[in-house]
Design an enzyme around this catalytic site. Sequence first.
Site, PDB file in Angstrom:
ATOM      1  N   HIS A  63       1.088  -0.872  -0.032  1.00 39.51           N
ATOM      2  CA  HIS A  63       0.174  -0.086   0.222  1.00 39.51           C
ATOM      3  C   HIS A  63       0.767   1.441  -0.034  1.00 39.51           C
ATOM      4  CE1 HIS A  63      -4.167   1.624   1.518  1.00 39.51           C
ATOM      5  NE2 HIS A  63      -3.628   2.542   0.542  1.00 39.51           N
ATOM      6  N   HIS A  65       2.091   4.997  -2.037  1.00 38.52           N
ATOM      7  CA  HIS A  65       1.073   6.326  -3.639  1.00 38.52           C
ATOM      8  C   HIS A  65       2.151   6.498  -3.767  1.00 38.52           C
ATOM      9  CE1 HIS A  65      -2.761   5.905  -2.262  1.00 38.52           C
ATOM     10  NE2 HIS A  65      -2.707   5.711  -0.868  1.00 38.52           N
ATOM     11  N   ARG A  67       2.520   8.757  -7.090  1.00 39.50           N
ATOM     12  CA  ARG A  67       1.987   9.996  -7.358  1.00 39.50           C
ATOM     13  C   ARG A  67       2.269   9.897  -9.569  1.00 39.50           C
ATOM     14  NH1 ARG A  67      -1.322  10.177  -3.592  1.00 39.50           N
ATOM     15  NH2 ARG A  67      -0.701  11.211  -1.487  1.00 39.50           N
ATOM     16  N   ASN A  97      -4.625   6.199  -7.299  1.00 40.24           N
ATOM     17  CA  ASN A  97      -5.561   7.144  -7.668  1.00 40.24           C
ATOM     18  C   ASN A  97      -4.391   8.263  -8.274  1.00 40.24           C
ATOM     19  OD1 ASN A  97      -3.819   7.398  -5.266  1.00 40.24           O
ATOM     20  ND2 ASN A  97      -4.828   8.229  -3.595  1.00 40.24           N
ATOM     21  N   HIS A 235      -5.843  -0.763   5.387  1.00 42.85           N
ATOM     22  CA  HIS A 235      -5.119   0.719   6.946  1.00 42.85           C
ATOM     23  C   HIS A 235      -7.018   0.398   8.148  1.00 42.85           C
ATOM     24  CE1 HIS A 235      -7.753   3.550   4.085  1.00 42.85           C
ATOM     25  NE2 HIS A 235      -6.831   3.481   3.440  1.00 42.85           N
ATOM     26  N   ASP A 308       0.904   3.479   3.942  1.00 44.26           N
ATOM     27  CA  ASP A 308       0.332   3.589   3.606  1.00 44.26           C
ATOM     28  C   ASP A 308       1.075   4.858   2.798  1.00 44.26           C
ATOM     29  OD1 ASP A 308      -1.905   5.211   1.839  1.00 44.26           O
ATOM     30  OD2 ASP A 308      -3.155   5.469   4.189  1.00 44.26           O
ATOM     31  N   HIS A 312       2.817  14.662   0.289  1.00 45.78           N
ATOM     32  CA  HIS A 312       1.837  15.944  -0.515  1.00 45.78           C
ATOM     33  C   HIS A 312       3.292  16.873  -0.618  1.00 45.78           C
ATOM     34  CE1 HIS A 312      -2.461  13.645  -0.336  1.00 45.78           C
ATOM     35  NE2 HIS A 312      -1.632  13.549   0.323  1.00 45.78           N
ATOM     36  N   PHE A 326      -5.374  14.499   2.970  1.00 50.09           N
ATOM     37  CA  PHE A 326      -5.224  13.772   4.391  1.00 50.09           C
ATOM     38  C   PHE A 326      -3.913  13.063   3.412  1.00 50.09           C
ATOM     39  CE2 PHE A 326      -9.597  14.711   3.891  1.00 50.09           C
ATOM     40  CZ  PHE A 326     -10.037  13.708   5.534  1.00 50.09           C
ATOM     41  N   GLY A 327      -2.799  12.163   4.297  1.00 50.73           N
ATOM     42  CA  GLY A 327      -2.172  11.481   3.850  1.00 50.73           C
ATOM     43  C   GLY A 327      -0.262  12.365   4.528  1.00 50.73           C
TER      44      GLY A 327
HETATM   45  O1  DOR Z   1      -4.450   9.602   3.478  1.00 50.58           O
HETATM   46  C1  DOR Z   1      -4.661   9.183   3.140  1.00 50.58           C
HETATM   47  N1  DOR Z   1      -3.769   9.579   1.715  1.00 50.58           N
HETATM   48  N2  DOR Z   1      -5.593   8.443   3.507  1.00 50.58           N
HETATM   49  C2  DOR Z   1      -5.833   7.739   1.554  1.00 50.58           C
HETATM   50  O2  DOR Z   1      -6.866   6.924   1.367  1.00 50.58           O
HETATM   51  C3  DOR Z   1      -5.730   7.796   0.602  1.00 50.58           C
HETATM   52  C4  DOR Z   1      -4.070   9.101   1.209  1.00 50.58           C
HETATM   53  C5  DOR Z   1      -3.620   9.595  -0.500  1.00 50.58           C
HETATM   54  O3  DOR Z   1      -3.435   9.753  -1.770  1.00 50.58           O
HETATM   55  O4  DOR Z   1      -3.390  11.424  -0.781  1.00 50.58           O
HETATM   56 ZN    ZN Z   2      -3.868   4.726   0.328  1.00 53.62          ZN
END
Ligand code: DOR
Ligand code: ZN
Length: 429
Positions: A63, A65, A67, A97, A235, A308, A312, A326-327
């Site tokens: 899991h 990300h 980008r 995503n 998560h 996860d 950002h 979020f993240g």
């Molecule tokens: O905190 C998060 N950020 N939770 C998620 O499910 C998506 C992720 C993101 O893509 O930034």
């Molecule tokens: Zn995620």
Amino acid sequence: MGLLIKNAVIVNADKIWDKAQDILCEDGKITQIRPEITVADRHLHEIIDAAGKKVLPGLIDIHTHLRQPGREDKETIETGSRAAVKGGFTSIMCMPNTNPVIDNAMVVEFIIREANRVGLCNVYPIGAITKGQQDGELTDMAELKASGCLAFSDDGKSVLNSRLFRLAMEYAKMLDVLIIEHCQDPLLSAGGVMNEGVVSTRLGLKGDPGIAETVTVARDIEIALYLNARVHLAHMSLKRSCELIRFAKSQGIKVTAEACPHHFVLTDEACSSFDTSTKVNPPLRSQEDVEAVKEAIADGTIDCIVTDHAPHTKEDKEVGFDGAPFGLIGLETSLGLTMTELVKPGIIDLPKMVDRMSSAPARLVGLVNKGMIKPGFDADITIIDPDREWTVTQEGFVSKSKNSPFIGRKLKGQVEYTVCGGKTVYRRA
Ligand code: DOR
Ligand code: ZN
């Protein structure tokens, strides 16, 4: 050419070897494990002395990300791979995503090509369940599987349409791929930015109630039971979620689950700082939840630990708590946090950590030659110093983003070498 690891105390999920061994890796595979291996230097490209360290199967994060494509200012496949190997990961699975979304073979092929060009770790794209993650129409899962997807998710949000989710589970069963569900009913979350509770009330921030997670967990378990199909819950953050999963497993329902270090290390009290790196989805919860998640990792209710990793930019995060995305980033702190918070206090031992961070993830997504140090397996190996103390710093991160709530934290346990496919891809400076 080969890589020889000398004096390796091997930790697999089933045991720690009591005597140090030598490990020979050739052509990307582990070929021999013996107390003493002698090979002519001309047949070796590298020798690593692992004396005093622990030698684990390469960590696997299902899991992450990355980008790319779309937000290369936050992370790229290259910078994310670098963060991964620094954190001891030899395989990562990236969530769909992105922009465009990973919902067609072209995007999957692009990511795999770029990951191969970078050549640091294995990157397995996760296909979207619905086109554009719009919860309207299923993707062509067979085509996505053929191009390299081992799992499917609309992570970032739930598949709210239960009929569609049921269909996705049926296709996934046929194709033998994993469905990973982000459990959060947005109608119940209703724009919450942190856990709903006394802390959110005190801070005057809009709360996201735990039931947004648990009603989705319960729904998914029911669908898995009805179809006799597998579902993997992303998560998990709540005591109640762990209870539901534990009960479902006791009934033989094919549910598996994961948890992230931030959910077993931090509580919603961390949001009192208004540091937007504590804004994460699902939100940080209560101390009771933290304890329950740890217990669930220990007893196997939670099958694996994931990062996860959600990078950002500073610009995106340097806004008010309400407006921030979020993240938080997790690839470079996951092992240290797990060692410090779970292994050192005796909640799990090293073999169990190896199971939760390597063997179980490999099993879940069907990476049959990974997750164990054994002749014939891929030469993906993480060498750690379990006792080395270090402090998380902003400058220390190689990820393009620095959104970590753990900056300044002292951890015990650090990655010394990461070997992927028999090649050293990271060495601690
Ligand atoms: O905190 C998060 N950020 N939770 C998620 O499910 C998506 C992720 C993101 O893509 O930034
Ligand atoms: Zn995620």
